[in-house]
Design an enzyme around this catalytic site. Structure first.
Site, PDB file in Angstrom:
ATOM      1  N   HIS A 304       1.168  -6.603  -7.603  1.00 54.07           N
ATOM      2  CA  HIS A 304       1.671  -5.288  -7.185  1.00 54.07           C
ATOM      3  C   HIS A 304       1.096  -4.834  -5.854  1.00 54.07           C
ATOM      4  O   HIS A 304       1.423  -3.747  -5.385  1.00 54.07           O
ATOM      5  CB  HIS A 304       1.332  -4.257  -8.257  1.00 54.07           C
ATOM      6  N   CYS A 305       0.231  -5.626  -5.221  1.00 53.74           N
ATOM      7  CA  CYS A 305      -0.447  -5.163  -4.001  1.00 53.74           C
ATOM      8  C   CYS A 305      -0.191  -6.037  -2.784  1.00 53.74           C
ATOM      9  O   CYS A 305       0.413  -5.603  -1.807  1.00 53.74           O
ATOM     10  CB  CYS A 305      -1.957  -5.073  -4.254  1.00 53.74           C
ATOM     11  N   ILE A 306      -0.683  -7.260  -2.811  1.00 53.66           N
ATOM     12  CA  ILE A 306      -0.732  -8.083  -1.599  1.00 53.66           C
ATOM     13  C   ILE A 306       0.639  -8.362  -0.995  1.00 53.66           C
ATOM     14  O   ILE A 306       0.789  -8.319   0.229  1.00 53.66           O
ATOM     15  CB  ILE A 306      -1.506  -9.390  -1.874  1.00 53.66           C
ATOM     16  N   ASP A 309       1.757  -4.134   0.099  1.00 54.49           N
ATOM     17  CA  ASP A 309       0.997  -3.119   0.837  1.00 54.49           C
ATOM     18  C   ASP A 309       0.964  -3.319   2.351  1.00 54.49           C
ATOM     19  O   ASP A 309       1.068  -2.341   3.101  1.00 54.49           O
ATOM     20  CB  ASP A 309      -0.430  -3.038   0.289  1.00 54.49           C
TER      21      ASP A 309
END
Length: 468
Positions: A304-306, A309
């Site tokens: 859900h991030c890398i 974002d």
């Protein structure tokens, strides 16, 4: 000479100025009163805490707050999750089943499907997804929806804290105007802060409690109450000067990882051209005790991030006429990796004399990370999509993901047997789950394409293994 209105003329007199001072003092006293009341509720743990979004971030945080004595109400519009929480049934690997069951049984933690109980809450933490559009632009629909719902129920004396990862300015430029449609004003009636989540699913060493927490408010009162709140359950709070700084901190952390992963992925592409084993190169390089940090290649980046974002920062930078060339290039390289896996699969099949359209391929692991059931943005699913486009018969096995429905692909996990392995033309390891016996897999498979170096310690049948 300018003409003053009758009201302004009255206020411009000594008596009028004294009335203004008294009014200002009264407003300041009300603000201080709200701050002190909320601080007292927080310090005595009588504050009711609301958590919007009970996923990988929200539920562990809710448990930590309930464990230290806060009554927690989770707002989760996924009714299946709401019902599970209220039955004390856990669905997040990082949470102890018995702890959750006990907290629910004690009435310290409950879940509701709507926002009607917001007026009862003293602190509201938002932990909802912040995905991207198809054009890689920020998609804040969940944050905006939650903020509009909160504005309907907002009352004086509440603290709102956004934990969702987003671009610098979201808290102040997007959330604040929506919240003030309630007629209440920030720093006077309510308080607003940003404290980015730092959850690493599956990390047994660093949990919600012992991971340092960055906190930034939109003003001094918001800052004060937010720091006090997070200090109650987190071992170390790191205050920063503003919500914008806190937002930038998280974006940088994940961009740092994305860029370094892209570096080793690009090195992988070069080593493939040069006939070098990139894993041997990296293992040797990481023996240096200073000036280097381990990062490893793979079939792409997931979670859900890398994958998401850095694009938030890239998008925000354009507002300032600034192009983040380095970040854009890293994203390009990482997004290329599933296609590289497909290329290496074609080479392996060609070596076996099997056309992709006549092959059966087993994907081993579809979660984006080892020993985890989370397949959000998993590169394995993109690999499956590419191979199915080649008319390959693709199946998968993942003990942590019994089935998935993502990006138009819906599949169920196969049972890993000798028969399945022997029937497949190629096994592609895309998640290196530790519960799988890779020596056994290699023994019974015709060929294995290992994108994670999971077969590093397999000593026999090495000729059947192709590394990324």
């Amino acid at each position: 000479m300018s003409q003053l209105s009758p009201r302004r003329r009255k206020l411009d007199t000594p008596v009028g100025k004294r009335i203004l001072r008294l009014h200002s003092d009264q407003v300041e006293a009300e603000i201080i009163g709200r701050v002190e009341t909320l601080l007292d509720k927080i310090s005595t743990r009588k504050a009711v805490v609301g958590i919007v979004g009970l996923g990988y971030v929200g539920l562990p945080f809710a448990v930590e707050k309930a464990k230290v004595g806060f009554r927690v109400i989770g707002i989760e519009q996924n009714t299946e999750r709401t019902e599970k929480v209220n039955r004390g049934e856990n669905y997040i690997p990082d949470i102890d089943d018995d702890e959750l069951r006990e907290l629910v049984g004690q009435g310290m933690l409950q879940a509701v499907p709507d926002f009607s109980q917001v007026p009862k809450m003293d602190v509201i933490v938002i932990a909802v997804p912040t995905p991207l559009t198809r054009n890689l632009n920020p998609d804040l629909q969940f944050v905006e929806h939650v903020t509009r719902e909160l504005a309907r129920y907002l009352r004086p004396g509440q603290l709102i804290s956004l934990e969702s990862t987003t671009y610098p300015g979201t808290t102040q430029e997007v959330m604040l105007p929506i919240l003030e449609t309630s007629g209440l004003k920030v720093e006077r009636d309510f308080f607003l802060a940003h404290s980015p989540e730092r959850v690493d699913p599956g990390n047994a060493r660093y949990t919600t409690k012992n991971t340092n927490k960055v906190v930034g408010g939109v003003g001094p009162h918001s800052h004060q109450v937010a720091v006090a709140f997070y200090s109650q359950a987190i071992e170390k709070v790191v205050p920063v000067s503003s919500a914008d700084v806190a937002e930038m901190v998280k974006i940088f952390e994940n961009t740092f990882r994305a860029v370094n992963i892209a570096l080793v992925n690009e090195l992988t592409l070069l080593c493939d051209r040069m006939g070098l084993n990139v894993w041997e190169v990296l293992d040797a390089a990481f023996t240096k005790p200073f000036g280097i940090m381990p990062f490893y290649p793979g079939p792409g980046v997931g979670g859900h991030c890398i994958p998401l974002d850095p694009h938030y920062l890239e998008w925000k930078a354009r507002e300032f006429n600034f192009n983040t060339h380095f970040i854009a290039l890293a994203g390009e390289i990482n997004r290329r990796m599933p296609e590289f896996v497909r290329e290496k699969a074609h080479r392996a099949l060609n070596h076996l004399g099997v056309a992709p359209s006549r092959s059966k391929i087993l994907i081993l692991g579809v979660s984006y990370k080892r020993d985890l059931g989370d397949y959000r943005e998993s590169p394995a699913i993109e690999v499956i999509r590419l191979l199915e486009r080649d008319s390959a018969d693709v199946v998968y096995h993942d003990p942590f993901v019994p089935q998935f429905d993502e990006h138009g692909i819906s599949m169920k996990s196969e049972i890993l047997t000798e028969e399945l392995l022997s029937q497949t033309s190629l096994v592609i390891i895309t998640a290196d789950h530790t519960c799988i016996d890779y020596a056994w897999v290699v023994e019974h498979a015709q060929h294995v394409l290992d994108t994670r170096n999971a077969t590093k310690n397999v000593e026999t049948n090495r000729e059947k293994i192709t590394l990324l």
